[in-house]
Write an enzyme that holds these catalytic residues in place. Structure first.
Site, PDB file in Angstrom:
ATOM      1  N   HIS A 251       0.869  -1.149   0.013  1.00 45.61           N
ATOM      2  CA  HIS A 251      -0.033   0.004   0.002  1.00 45.61           C
ATOM      3  C   HIS A 251       0.947   1.239   0.050  1.00 45.61           C
ATOM      4  O   HIS A 251       1.963   1.170   0.850  1.00 45.61           O
ATOM      5  CB  HIS A 251      -0.830   0.073   1.260  1.00 45.61           C
ATOM      6  CG  HIS A 251      -1.600   0.915   1.572  1.00 45.61           C
ATOM      7  ND1 HIS A 251      -1.493   2.226   1.668  1.00 45.61           N
ATOM      8  CD2 HIS A 251      -3.026   1.152   1.506  1.00 45.61           C
ATOM      9  CE1 HIS A 251      -2.559   3.040   1.916  1.00 45.61           C
ATOM     10  NE2 HIS A 251      -3.566   2.332   1.666  1.00 45.61           N
ATOM     11  N   ARG A 293      -2.673   0.870  -4.689  1.00 48.38           N
ATOM     12  CA  ARG A 293      -2.501  -0.424  -4.599  1.00 48.38           C
ATOM     13  C   ARG A 293      -2.688  -0.861  -6.007  1.00 48.38           C
ATOM     14  O   ARG A 293      -3.246  -0.397  -6.754  1.00 48.38           O
ATOM     15  CB  ARG A 293      -3.423  -1.305  -3.726  1.00 48.38           C
ATOM     16  CG  ARG A 293      -3.277  -0.672  -2.224  1.00 48.38           C
ATOM     17  CD  ARG A 293      -4.287  -1.592  -1.559  1.00 48.38           C
ATOM     18  NE  ARG A 293      -5.591  -0.979  -0.857  1.00 48.38           N
ATOM     19  CZ  ARG A 293      -6.596  -1.611  -0.505  1.00 48.38           C
ATOM     20  NH1 ARG A 293      -6.699  -2.597  -0.499  1.00 48.38           N
ATOM     21  NH2 ARG A 293      -7.575  -0.577  -0.224  1.00 48.38           N
ATOM     22  N   LYS A 296      -6.027  -0.776  -8.168  1.00 51.31           N
ATOM     23  CA  LYS A 296      -6.972  -0.007  -7.522  1.00 51.31           C
ATOM     24  C   LYS A 296      -7.060   1.455  -8.054  1.00 51.31           C
ATOM     25  O   LYS A 296      -6.513   1.886  -9.130  1.00 51.31           O
ATOM     26  CB  LYS A 296      -6.881   0.444  -5.921  1.00 51.31           C
ATOM     27  CG  LYS A 296      -7.058  -0.679  -5.225  1.00 51.31           C
ATOM     28  CD  LYS A 296      -7.388  -0.459  -3.922  1.00 51.31           C
ATOM     29  CE  LYS A 296      -8.968   0.079  -3.817  1.00 51.31           C
ATOM     30  NZ  LYS A 296      -9.597   0.312  -2.493  1.00 51.31           N
ATOM     31  N   ASP A 299      -5.506   8.227  -6.892  1.00 52.02           N
ATOM     32  CA  ASP A 299      -6.064   9.223  -5.836  1.00 52.02           C
ATOM     33  C   ASP A 299      -4.935  10.332  -5.979  1.00 52.02           C
ATOM     34  O   ASP A 299      -3.823   9.771  -5.700  1.00 52.02           O
ATOM     35  CB  ASP A 299      -6.129   8.590  -4.794  1.00 52.02           C
ATOM     36  CG  ASP A 299      -6.745   9.332  -3.622  1.00 52.02           C
ATOM     37  OD1 ASP A 299      -6.358  10.584  -3.505  1.00 52.02           O
ATOM     38  OD2 ASP A 299      -7.547   8.928  -2.624  1.00 52.02           O
ATOM     39  N   CYS A 301      -3.765  11.920  -3.399  1.00 44.54           N
ATOM     40  CA  CYS A 301      -3.212  12.062  -2.377  1.00 44.54           C
ATOM     41  C   CYS A 301      -1.748  11.031  -2.506  1.00 44.54           C
ATOM     42  O   CYS A 301      -0.710  11.355  -1.909  1.00 44.54           O
ATOM     43  CB  CYS A 301      -3.869  11.565  -0.958  1.00 44.54           C
ATOM     44  SG  CYS A 301      -4.270   9.685  -0.981  1.00 44.54           S
ATOM     45  N   TYR A 302      -1.930   9.956  -3.493  1.00 42.57           N
ATOM     46  CA  TYR A 302      -0.661   9.430  -3.708  1.00 42.57           C
ATOM     47  C   TYR A 302       0.287  10.004  -4.434  1.00 42.57           C
ATOM     48  O   TYR A 302       1.072   9.318  -4.552  1.00 42.57           O
ATOM     49  CB  TYR A 302      -1.191   7.989  -4.153  1.00 42.57           C
ATOM     50  CG  TYR A 302      -1.883   7.077  -3.360  1.00 42.57           C
ATOM     51  CD1 TYR A 302      -3.466   6.825  -3.538  1.00 42.57           C
ATOM     52  CD2 TYR A 302      -1.290   6.400  -2.138  1.00 42.57           C
ATOM     53  CE1 TYR A 302      -4.319   6.142  -2.583  1.00 42.57           C
ATOM     54  CE2 TYR A 302      -2.126   5.858  -1.177  1.00 42.57           C
ATOM     55  CZ  TYR A 302      -3.459   5.553  -1.457  1.00 42.57           C
ATOM     56  OH  TYR A 302      -4.245   4.929  -0.491  1.00 42.57           O
ATOM     57  N   ASP A 420      -9.576  14.069  -4.314  1.00 41.32           N
ATOM     58  CA  ASP A 420      -8.841  12.826  -4.880  1.00 41.32           C
ATOM     59  C   ASP A 420      -8.687  12.711  -6.378  1.00 41.32           C
ATOM     60  O   ASP A 420      -7.894  12.254  -6.841  1.00 41.32           O
ATOM     61  CB  ASP A 420      -9.972  11.779  -4.122  1.00 41.32           C
ATOM     62  CG  ASP A 420      -9.729  10.544  -4.535  1.00 41.32           C
ATOM     63  OD1 ASP A 420      -9.302  10.126  -5.531  1.00 41.32           O
ATOM     64  OD2 ASP A 420     -10.348   9.484  -3.861  1.00 41.32           O
ATOM     65  N   ASP A 427     -10.807  18.407  -0.118  1.00 43.08           N
ATOM     66  CA  ASP A 427     -10.718  18.413   1.521  1.00 43.08           C
ATOM     67  C   ASP A 427      -9.408  19.007   1.907  1.00 43.08           C
ATOM     68  O   ASP A 427      -8.416  18.831   0.845  1.00 43.08           O
ATOM     69  CB  ASP A 427     -11.002  17.279   2.003  1.00 43.08           C
ATOM     70  CG  ASP A 427     -10.339  15.866   1.695  1.00 43.08           C
ATOM     71  OD1 ASP A 427     -10.878  14.772   1.008  1.00 43.08           O
ATOM     72  OD2 ASP A 427      -8.972  15.933   1.474  1.00 43.08           O
ATOM     73  N   HIS A 430      -6.256  16.058   1.124  1.00 42.02           N
ATOM     74  CA  HIS A 430      -6.070  16.200  -0.148  1.00 42.02           C
ATOM     75  C   HIS A 430      -5.137  17.192  -0.795  1.00 42.02           C
ATOM     76  O   HIS A 430      -4.393  17.263  -1.472  1.00 42.02           O
ATOM     77  CB  HIS A 430      -7.295  15.686  -1.274  1.00 42.02           C
ATOM     78  CG  HIS A 430      -7.435  14.101  -1.110  1.00 42.02           C
ATOM     79  ND1 HIS A 430      -8.541  13.731  -0.154  1.00 42.02           N
ATOM     80  CD2 HIS A 430      -7.001  13.302  -1.659  1.00 42.02           C
ATOM     81  CE1 HIS A 430      -8.717  12.364  -0.416  1.00 42.02           C
ATOM     82  NE2 HIS A 430      -7.970  12.031  -1.310  1.00 42.02           N
TER      83      HIS A 430
END
Lengths: 489, 226
Positions: A251, A293, A296, A299, A301-302, A420, A427, A430
């Protein structure tokens, strides 16, 4: 302009037929409804399809904009972000409902974002934050989610990082280091890991928050570091990435935490770095952003968790060839290795410029010359302090311009804040991690952590440039350095 | 964070209740997976339940069922790996490797672009390189994908890893790789040329990772010098 990636995005449809222009300029036609996903697909495929449609629409739309509009679309909307963030900070005083336990986190997300944007916080607000965080401090050590709440490693990390980011002696001296040290020792487990809080889970995030705080406050000792490496090693999975606990799935968030921790305790070479690198680079998908991951969804934030992990990995030398990062003194570097690495790095830079960076004009090839390796700071013991000064060899492991494109066009909201992915709401979390990812990208090919990037390393106008961070702790570098001096000795 | 606290509380309760709690806790996570088959905290809890309270008997079947429903569910693949390595009923990775290689390859053939079974396949060798190098099923699988001439980046990447372990590919594989090159530079010569060919093909076909493939290529020349 990184149109190369946008145009090759496989869901970018053919250019629409030109409609008759009315006087006053072209009208924007609403996009056609997306085709339904193909039959016989799984949940993963359908969800992925939906996101690709959304993102593809954004990139196709961008691709057919005139240059001035493209430039605007790629701008970091500083004023609007600052307004969104400042309002959020002022609004922290009344409780946030279900996020009540996370006010130090919100502090950090907002304060760090403002610092990345280079925006100071007004003195009164700053004082009330320092005050608030002080009241989150538990009498026996550590910070809880709010005044009177039990101390927790994550909120301790958030509080300490917030106070470091605010900077100044009032902020820094409000941290009771001895008590934090006590708290960390209490959370330390015989197995080597850390519990998040009294009776809480042992996981890689707890290890990172503990070790990062210990490092920034200059209280990292052998007792705290003991066997942490064993625990994190047991969390590297068959896929190559790192999980939260042994057995769980690889992750992005935990991979960053695990990798950063191993670097901080000087045990990073125990990890299977080749496998780790292979896993993390494949997390950047066709949308240009990162997923957390395998299989998936992307996003924003990654951008930091995975992009930041790549930035850390770039500074390491998986084959143990001493290229200026590891030895105590430059004298001990084998000069033939030095010459070889110098040449191959130059070639690599040129290769990277030609093949990987769509923005680069062939006529402005950047020539690396001279003894860059010799000018790197050596790692003289404090793994954290000097780590950010290591030179990244050979360009960025991930596709920096593509990631910036995702952040600016898909995550950024023109009215302020980041999200995201398209379809989600903005938010502060993020906003923090998209901006953190953005600065990682901008400085990903810089020789030193704070040397100004070249114009073509910054997607959009050069004014998009954010403050550089310390890549292990995710605080603005100048603030980290101030704290480092304050807590030294 | 809220999920984390709840999960921890569940553990505490389950611990107090003892082994009978196993099937109830497993059922609880199953329900979550019906709505969100990749829920990270739920998988973590399920693994804890199995290790602390038992219930392994049906777990491999459960993984197979989830993968039936969605072969792209990487959490289910991860759980499968967990089960074959840790279940007291299955004999460990070595005992399971053979059948699992078949399972992974079947999944690959069904969806060449599915990264999960490719990583699973690599994970099965667990650094025991002999078995990996000599397993003709793996080589054939890669060859099949190369001949299909689409979605071959994982096949090439796997072959690159194998070449790094001194794999000696047969002529058919060499030809399949060469046929993917765009520049006409004759036969692939030594294996290091082959590895370099793979890196150039990948830098072209997988432009998102162009820097990574270039870096892999440079590692090959460094390894050669040492």
């Amino acid at each position: 302009m990184p149109i190369g990636i946008a145009a090759s995005f496989r869901f970018a449809g053919p250019r629409k037929e030109k409609k008759k222009k009315k006087l006053g300029g072209a009208r924007m036609e609403p996009p056609p409804p997306p085709p339904p996903p193909p039959l016989g697909t799984t949940v993963t495929q359908r969800d992925q399809w939906t996101v690709e449609q959304e993102v593809g629409r954004i990139y196709s739309f961008f691709a057919q904009l005139p240059p001035a509009a493209q430039s605007f679309a790629l701008e970091v909307q500083r004023d609007n972000h600052i307004e969104y963030l400042t309002r959020g900070l002022r609004g922290l005083a009344p409780s946030f409902g279900s996020l009540d336990a996370s006010r130090p986190w919100i502090c950090y997300w907002i304060i760090h974002s403002l610092a990345l944007l280079g925006e100071p916080i007004d003195a009164e607000l700053e004082e009330s934050i320092i005050d608030f965080l002080s009241r989150c401090q538990d009498p026996s050590g550590g910070y809880g989610g709010g005044p009177g709440q039990l101390p927790h490693l994550a909120t301790t990390y958030a509080a300490v990082n917030s106070l470091i980011t605010l900077g100044g002696s009032r902020s820094l001296s409000s941290i009771n280091r001895d008590k934090v040290h006590n708290f960390l020792r209490q959370m330390k487990q015989p197995s080597g890991g850390f519990r998040m809080h009294d009776g809480g889970e042992i996981d890689v995030r707890a290890c990172y928050t503990a070790i990062s705080v210990a490092s920034t406050l200059n209280i990292l000792d052998d007792e705290l570091a003991e066997k942490v490496g064993d625990f994190i090693l047991s969390c590297q999975t068959y896929e190559g990435g790192i999980a939260g606990e042994p057995g769980s799935e690889a992750h992005g968030g935990y991979t960053f935490c695990g990798l950063a921790t191993m670097i901080l305790i000087n045990e990073v070479d125990r990890l299977d770095l080749s496998r780790l690198i292979d896993w993390v680079v494949f997390r950047q998908g066709v949308e240009c952003g990162f997923q957390g991951r395998v299989n998936k969804l992307v996003d924003g934030c990654y951008s930091f968790w995975q992009g930041g992990a790549c930035a850390l990995l770039q500074k390491l030398h998986p084959f143990g060839l001493s290229e200026g990062g590891e030895d105590e003194s430059t004298d001990s570097i084998d000069s033939s290795l030095y010459a070889a690495s110098n040449v191959s790095e130059q070639e690599e830079q040129e290769n990277n410029l030609e093949s990987a960076s769509p923005q680069v004009d062939g006529t402005c090839q950047f020539k690396q010359g001279g003894p860059q390796s010799a000018s790197c700071s050596e790692n003289t013991g404090n793994a954290s302090y000097n780590f950010h000064e290591r030179c990244a060899e050979g360009g960025s492991l991930f596709n920096s311009s593509a990631l910036q494109q995702y952040i600016l066009l898909c995550s950024q909201l023109p009215e302020g804040g980041f999200r995201d992915k398209p379809g989600k709401f903005r938010d502060f979390y993020h906003t923090c991690y998209c901006l953190s990812g953005l600065t990682v990208c901008q400085y990903s090919r810089s020789k030193h952590a704070d040397s100004p990037p070249l114009p073509w390393d910054v997607v959009g106008p050069y004014s998009n440039l954010l403050e550089p961070i310390h890549p292990l702790h995710n605080v603005v570098l100048s603030k980290y350095q101030e704290a480092n001096e304050f807590f030294a000795g | 964070m809220k999920g984390e606290e709840n999960r921890h509380h569940r553990r505490w309760v389950a611990e107090k209740l003892g082994p009978d709690a196993a099937s109830r806790e497993l059922e609880f996570t199953r329900k979550i997976f019906c709505l969100d088959a990749k829920n990270y905290h739920a998988w973590s809890h399920r693994q804890w339940v199995l290790q602390a309270l038992g219930g392994w008997e049906d777990e491999l079947d459960y993984c197979a069922q989830l993968l039936e429903e969605d072969v792209f569910n990487n959490s289910a693949w991860n759980q499968r790996y967990f089960v074959i390595t840790k279940s007291p009923f299955l004999g460990g990775l070595r005992a399971m490797r053979d059948s699992e290689v078949d399972y992974a390859i079947e999944a690959i053939d069904a969806n060449l672009e599915n990264e999960s079974p490719w990583r699973y396949l690599r994970g099965l060798n667990n650094d025991e390189n002999e078995a990996w190098l000599n397993d003709s099923r793996v080589h054939s699988a890669c060859l099949r994908v190369l001949k299909a001439k689409r979605n071959f980046k994982f096949a090439l990447s796997t072959l690159l890893d194998l070449l790094g372990l001194s794999f000696k590919p047969n002529q058919e594989i060499k030809d399949a790789i060469t046929s993917l090159r765009t520049s006409d530079s004759g036969e692939a010569g030594s294996d290091s040329d082959l590895a370099n060919s793979i890196c150039s093909i990948l830098a072209r076909e997988d432009p998102m990772r162009a820097n990574y493939w270039t870096w892999r290529s440079s590692k090959l020349s460094q390894a050669a010098e040492v």
